[in-house]
Design an enzyme around this catalytic site. Structure first.
Site, PDB file in Angstrom:
ATOM      1  N   THR A 221     -33.575  -0.999  56.297  1.00  0.00           N
ATOM      2  CA  THR A 221     -34.465   0.066  55.838  1.00  0.00           C
ATOM      3  C   THR A 221     -34.495   1.197  56.871  1.00  0.00           C
ATOM      4  O   THR A 221     -34.268   0.954  58.054  1.00  0.00           O
ATOM      5  CB  THR A 221     -35.864  -0.562  55.703  1.00  0.00           C
ATOM      6  OG1 THR A 221     -35.830  -1.467  54.610  1.00  0.00           O
ATOM      7  CG2 THR A 221     -36.955   0.457  55.492  1.00  0.00           C
ATOM      8  N   ARG A 251     -38.867  -6.100  41.767  1.00  0.00           N
ATOM      9  CA  ARG A 251     -39.576  -6.412  43.022  1.00  0.00           C
ATOM     10  C   ARG A 251     -39.785  -5.134  43.846  1.00  0.00           C
ATOM     11  O   ARG A 251     -38.889  -4.317  44.000  1.00  0.00           O
ATOM     12  CB  ARG A 251     -38.756  -7.430  43.832  1.00  0.00           C
ATOM     13  CG  ARG A 251     -39.375  -7.831  45.181  1.00  0.00           C
ATOM     14  CD  ARG A 251     -38.841  -7.002  46.327  1.00  0.00           C
ATOM     15  NE  ARG A 251     -39.312  -7.484  47.636  1.00  0.00           N
ATOM     16  CZ  ARG A 251     -39.133  -6.808  48.767  1.00  0.00           C
ATOM     17  NH1 ARG A 251     -38.504  -5.651  48.754  1.00  0.00           N
ATOM     18  NH2 ARG A 251     -39.581  -7.269  49.901  1.00  0.00           N
ATOM     19  N   VAL A 252     -40.988  -4.971  44.360  1.00  0.00           N
ATOM     20  CA  VAL A 252     -41.291  -3.830  45.233  1.00  0.00           C
ATOM     21  C   VAL A 252     -41.742  -4.381  46.575  1.00  0.00           C
ATOM     22  O   VAL A 252     -42.553  -5.317  46.622  1.00  0.00           O
ATOM     23  CB  VAL A 252     -42.396  -2.938  44.626  1.00  0.00           C
ATOM     24  CG1 VAL A 252     -42.754  -1.798  45.585  1.00  0.00           C
ATOM     25  CG2 VAL A 252     -41.953  -2.375  43.283  1.00  0.00           C
ATOM     26  N   GLY A 275     -38.828  -4.707  57.719  1.00  0.00           N
ATOM     27  CA  GLY A 275     -38.904  -6.157  57.877  1.00  0.00           C
ATOM     28  C   GLY A 275     -39.235  -6.829  56.568  1.00  0.00           C
ATOM     29  O   GLY A 275     -39.087  -6.239  55.492  1.00  0.00           O
ATOM     30  N   GLY A 277     -40.896  -7.464  53.693  1.00  0.00           N
ATOM     31  CA  GLY A 277     -41.906  -6.619  53.071  1.00  0.00           C
ATOM     32  C   GLY A 277     -43.167  -7.345  52.669  1.00  0.00           C
ATOM     33  O   GLY A 277     -44.271  -6.814  52.817  1.00  0.00           O
TER      34      GLY A 277
HETATM   35  N1  ASP Z   1     -39.286  -3.910  54.238  1.00  0.00           N
HETATM   36  C1  ASP Z   1     -38.208  -3.809  53.293  1.00  0.00           C
HETATM   37  C2  ASP Z   1     -38.626  -4.501  52.021  1.00  0.00           C
HETATM   38  O1  ASP Z   1     -39.183  -5.567  52.090  1.00  0.00           O
HETATM   39  C3  ASP Z   1     -36.933  -4.427  53.758  1.00  0.00           C
HETATM   40  C4  ASP Z   1     -36.498  -4.073  55.178  1.00  0.00           C
HETATM   41  O2  ASP Z   1     -37.219  -3.417  55.911  1.00  0.00           O
HETATM   42  O3  ASP Z   1     -35.376  -4.447  55.554  1.00  0.00           O
HETATM   43  O4  ASP Z   1     -38.338  -4.006  50.962  1.00  0.00           O
END
Ligand code: ASP
Length: 368
Positions: A221, A251-252, A275, A277
């Site tokens: 991300t 999914r969100v 991270g 989420g």
């Molecule tokens: N935080 C993001 C999510 O869960 C994924 C990531 O940060 O790698 O969609």
């Protein structure tokens, strides 16, 4: 509950001279917390130099905006667009694919206040915009900004088909979902489908599953926090993601959720997270940093350290965050089960620094 210890880059302020005040930081960026070590980079066919160059290009794009007296929102958008256009990150072009082999992207942008007048909750003009589950938008951060700036509307978060229709009506650039089907992402989702065939646990895959952290899954991300150089001193933050590989359609994650993966409040700081989420959502991580500064009167460095230290190791919760306060003090927080976080910052004087692994010292770079 197991608590994590952490890495917080407190020592990263560049000093103009011994004993002098730390230089003011005006832009902080991240490209995700799932960093690859040297061997893993080789396996994935990428190099450290490529990541450093991509971070440098993002810093340059954001900094140029600030130098031209554009707003912190312009800087955040410009920096994030560069990372969205790179295959190296899990956002825009390099977005992860869901279980159906499609990209569904999430992003948000938020101002710390408006025009420097009024702050925080007392300011009715405090603005934010977000999109989720969009699958035809080339640069979701610009889409989030379009929602924030929608004339005469109080909407903050638009999702799916309705979001796409609105974005088309205001001329946000559209692409076919095929744009996101990079070789890396297609290979990855095919391998997962193969692994999943006949797997009874299918549908319950979480970040704690070792497959979730295989090399190809760890392209992260992206996010940015910026501070206007002029005397408005407005903070803005943004986060953009493709979410998790093999996620269920619809999914969100935390990235487009205010308080979860992003927050900005001029009374405290701007924050962007990366991270697992679900953990960041449940623990309102971005707002937690802000709240520690607001109500606990912590410095940005202490607030970030406390937030990450108390982040429960739920579902293999792993990640990091960036924060920048209105005085140009920044902090990076990286949970100890992450090898690092692609990250960088720019000072008001135009010095750029990047780092990847948690243990890496900041490296001064001079982008083209
Ligand atoms: N935080 C993001 C999510 O869960 C994924 C990531 O940060 O790698 O969609």
């Amino acid at each position: 509950m197991r608590y994590l210890t952490l890495f917080v880059a407190l020592s990263t302020f560049p000093f103009a001279a011994r004993g002098a005040e730390p230089a003011q930081v005006v832009l902080v960026i991240h490209g995700g917390s799932g960093v690859l070590d040297k061997r893993e980079m080789e396996e994935a066919g990428v190099t450290r130099q490529q990541f450093e160059d991509a971070l440098a290009a993002a810093l340059k794009a954001g900094y140029e905006m600030l130098k031209r007296d554009r707003s912190s929102v312009d800087a955040v958008e410009a920096a994030i667009r560069v990372m969205e256009d790179s295959e190296l990150f899990n956002a825009g072009r390099g977005a992860a694919l869901n279980r159906d082999g499609r990209a569904e992207l999430d992003a948000a942008i938020m101002e710390g206040n408006m025009d420097g007048r009024g702050e925080g909750k007392s300011d009715p003009r405090k603005r934010a915009g977000a999109v989720a589950v969009v699958s035809h938008i080339k640069n979701p951060i610009s889409a989030a900004r379009a929602v924030m700036e929608m004339p005469g509307s109080r909407h903050v978060l638009l999702v799916g088909e309705g979001a796409e229709q609105f974005l088309m009506s205001v001329g946000i650039e559209r692409v076919s979902n095929v744009y996101f089907w990079t070789d890396r992402r297609l290979k990855q989702i095919r391998e997962i489908h193969k692994q999943n065939a006949g797997d009874k646990s299918r549908g319950r895959l979480s970040a704690a599953d070792p497959r979730q952290t295989s090399v190809d899954r760890r392209f992260g991300t992206v996010g940015a926090v910026a501070l206007d150089i002029d005397n408005k001193r407005m903070l803005a933050a943004g986060t953009s993601t493709g979410g998790l590989t093999d996620k269920l359609p619809g999914r969100v994650g935390d990235s487009p959720l205010l308080g979860g993966g992003i927050y900005a409040d001029n009374r405290a700081c701007g924050v962007s997270c990366t991270g697992t989420g679900e953990v960041f959502m449940r623990h309102a991580v971005a707002h937690d940093v802000v709240a520690r500064m607001l109500y606990g009167e912590k410095s940005v460095a202490d607030a970030v350290q406390d937030t990450i230290t108390e982040l429960p190791d739920e579902e293999g919760g792993v990640g990091g965050l960036i924060a920048l306060d209105r005085n140009g003090r920044h902090a990076f927080g990286i949970s100890p089960n992450s090898l690092g976080m692609y990250r960088g910052y720019a000072t008001a004087e135009g010095q750029f620094y990047v780092a990847i692994e948690a243990k890496d010292p900041d490296k001064r770079i001079h982008p083209e």
